[in-house]
Scaffold this motif. Structure first.
Motif, short mmCIF file in Angstrom:
data_model
loop_
_atom_site.label_atom_id
_atom_site.label_comp_id
_atom_site.label_asym_id
_atom_site.label_seq_id
_atom_site.Cartn_x
_atom_site.Cartn_y
_atom_site.Cartn_z
N ARG A 1 -20.94 -28.18 -1.88
CA ARG A 1 -21.17 -29.43 -1.16
C ARG A 1 -22.62 -29.87 -1.40
NH1 ARG A 1 -17.84 -30.76 3.14
NH2 ARG A 1 -19.62 -31.41 4.39
N ARG A 2 -22.80 -31.16 -1.71
CA ARG A 2 -24.12 -31.71 -1.95
C ARG A 2 -24.31 -32.97 -1.11
NH1 ARG A 2 -24.85 -31.66 -8.54
NH2 ARG A 2 -24.34 -29.47 -8.91
N VAL A 3 -25.50 -33.12 -0.56
CA VAL A 3 -25.87 -34.35 0.13
C VAL A 3 -26.71 -35.16 -0.84
CG1 VAL A 3 -27.05 -35.35 2.10
CG2 VAL A 3 -25.78 -33.22 2.36
N GLU A 4 -26.24 -36.35 -1.20
CA GLU A 4 -26.91 -37.16 -2.19
C GLU A 4 -27.09 -38.58 -1.67
OE1 GLU A 4 -24.48 -36.94 -5.66
OE2 GLU A 4 -24.94 -34.82 -6.06
N LEU B 1 -28.85 -24.68 -0.07
CA LEU B 1 -29.12 -26.00 0.51
C LEU B 1 -29.54 -27.02 -0.54
CD1 LEU B 1 -31.06 -24.96 3.76
CD2 LEU B 1 -28.61 -25.35 3.45
N ARG B 2 -30.22 -26.58 -1.59
CA ARG B 2 -30.68 -27.51 -2.62
C ARG B 2 -29.51 -28.12 -3.37
NH1 ARG B 2 -34.10 -24.00 -6.74
NH2 ARG B 2 -34.38 -26.07 -7.65
N HIS B 3 -28.35 -27.44 -3.38
CA HIS B 3 -27.16 -28.01 -4.03
C HIS B 3 -26.49 -29.05 -3.15
CE1 HIS B 3 -27.63 -25.07 -7.14
NE2 HIS B 3 -27.47 -24.06 -6.30
N ARG B 4 -26.75 -28.99 -1.85
CA ARG B 4 -26.21 -30.00 -0.94
C ARG B 4 -27.12 -31.22 -0.87
NH1 ARG B 4 -22.75 -28.24 3.40
NH2 ARG B 4 -21.84 -26.21 2.97
N THR C 1 -24.52 -27.51 9.14
CA THR C 1 -25.32 -27.92 10.29
C THR C 1 -26.72 -28.33 9.87
OG1 THR C 1 -24.07 -26.44 11.73
CG2 THR C 1 -26.20 -27.20 12.54
N LEU C 2 -27.32 -27.57 8.95
CA LEU C 2 -28.70 -27.85 8.55
C LEU C 2 -28.82 -29.11 7.70
CD1 LEU C 2 -29.97 -24.25 7.65
CD2 LEU C 2 -30.37 -25.55 9.75
N THR C 3 -27.75 -29.51 7.03
CA THR C 3 -27.84 -30.64 6.10
C THR C 3 -27.15 -31.90 6.61
OG1 THR C 3 -25.88 -29.84 4.91
CG2 THR C 3 -28.02 -29.13 4.10
N ALA C 4 -26.45 -31.82 7.74
CA ALA C 4 -25.71 -32.98 8.24
C ALA C 4 -26.67 -34.02 8.82
CB ALA C 4 -24.69 -32.55 9.29
N GLY C 5 -26.47 -35.28 8.45
CA GLY C 5 -27.23 -36.37 9.05
C GLY C 5 -28.71 -36.33 8.80
N LEU C 6 -29.15 -35.86 7.65
CA LEU C 6 -30.58 -35.84 7.35
C LEU C 6 -31.10 -37.27 7.21
CD1 LEU C 6 -30.80 -32.94 4.73
CD2 LEU C 6 -31.63 -32.91 7.08
N PRO C 7 -32.35 -37.50 7.59
CA PRO C 7 -32.91 -38.86 7.46
C PRO C 7 -33.00 -39.29 6.01
CG PRO C 7 -34.63 -37.27 8.02
CD PRO C 7 -33.32 -36.54 8.14
N ALA C 8 -32.99 -40.59 5.80
CA ALA C 8 -33.06 -41.12 4.44
C ALA C 8 -34.39 -40.77 3.78
CB ALA C 8 -32.85 -42.63 4.45
N HIS C 9 -35.44 -40.68 4.58
CA HIS C 9 -36.75 -40.35 4.04
C HIS C 9 -37.29 -39.14 4.79
CE1 HIS C 9 -36.82 -44.13 1.80
NE2 HIS C 9 -36.44 -44.74 2.91
N ILE C 10 -37.59 -38.08 4.07
CA ILE C 10 -38.19 -36.88 4.65
C ILE C 10 -39.68 -36.93 4.35
CG2 ILE C 10 -38.25 -34.36 4.64
CD1 ILE C 10 -35.34 -34.35 3.87
#
Length: 276
Positions: A95-98, A165-168, A202-211
């Motif tokens: 799973r990746r967050v992109e 996490l880096r793959h998500r 849980t750690l990657t869900a709903g991350l802000p668009a800008h970190i």
């Protein structure tokens, strides 16, 4: 002229074994899924193999969230979640967050019929990647306390979760020092019964668009703020009350010591005043 293909089941040959499985195969022209023997014959949980086979049979774009899988299978969330954890750990699932169209953050799930390949179909090179000149030298794998004592080695399960996490989300790249600092908190989640797949989700869900800060600080906050409750120890087994024979009617009843059963005690209470 091409040889005619028949879709009728193939009869068992005369030399078929006298025991064990005998295959009666049908040639499928459509509506079928190809599974590798590595997956179909995977030892361990049958639920994991079934979930993997079902996911591989779905069309692109289908939802494989836990709720969707629970609606299809009779198994509960715990067993479905454990199956997803095993599939992700073995490389069948990623799973990746992109960043999607319009800058939206989206989660993309990649399912592999042959683990060990990337989403682009290439086999990743073995071993850690070499640092580029901009990255500078890598930290030594064994960190030290400020007083010079070697720091305890991080739980490999926790470091594997953090590395995934880096793959998500490509923004969640952690240094070795940051990984070592976050690993104890992740290990605590694991000890409290939360699986690697659920922790990463849980750690990657709903991350802000800008970190705007180092991702390690954001992850440390989530690990502390969303920490699950500790496992409740199983209640101590209650001692079994032994069977006794009633001194009045000789019926069996449970009591810590010999005496009369409840009915005989009640009868004695009623008959006492009348006898007086």
């Amino acid at each position: 002229m091409a040889e005619e293909q028949s879709s009728a089941p193939t009869r068992a040959s005369a030399g078929a074994p006298a025991s064990g499985v005998i295959h009666i195969r049908t040639r499928h022209a459509d509506n079928f899924t190809v599974l590798s023997n590595r997956l179909a014959q995977r030892a361990g949980s049958a639920v994991t193999v079934g979930v993997a086979a079902y996911i591989l049979s779905l069309p692109d774009g289908a939802s494989i969230r836990i709720d969707a899988l629970c609606a299809h299978f009779k198994e509960g969330r715990g067993r479905i979640s454990a199956a997803l954890n095993e599939l992700e750990a073995e490389g069948w699932l990623e799973r990746r967050v992109e960043r999607g169209p319009g800058g939206r953050i989206v989660t993309r799930t990649f399912v592999y019929d042959a683990p060990g390949r990337t989403a682009d179909g290439d086999i990743p090179p073995p071993g850690p990647a070499r640092p580029t000149p901009d990255e500078g030298p890598r930290a030594e794998p064994h960190a030290e306390h400020q007083d010079g004592r070697p720091a305890p080695e991080a739980d490999p399960r926790a470091t594997a979760v953090l590395a995934s996490l880096r793959h998500r989300d490509v923004r969640l790249v952690l240094s070795e020092r940051e990984t070592a600092a976050l690993a104890p908190a992740v290990a605590e989640w694991l000890d409290r019964g939360v699986g690697p797949y659920e922790i990463a989700e849980t750690l990657t869900a709903g991350l802000p668009a800008h970190i705007t800060r180092r991702p390690a600080r954001l992850l440390a906050y989530r690990l502390a703020a969303l920490r699950p409750p500790a496992r409740v120890p199983e209640a101590a087994a209650q001692p079994v009350v032994p069977l006794q024979n009633c001194d009045g009617c000789d019926r069996a009843f449970r009591a810590p010591r010999p005496g009369r059963c409840r009915d005989c005690r009640a009868s004695a209470v009623v008959s006492g005043p009348l006898a007086a």
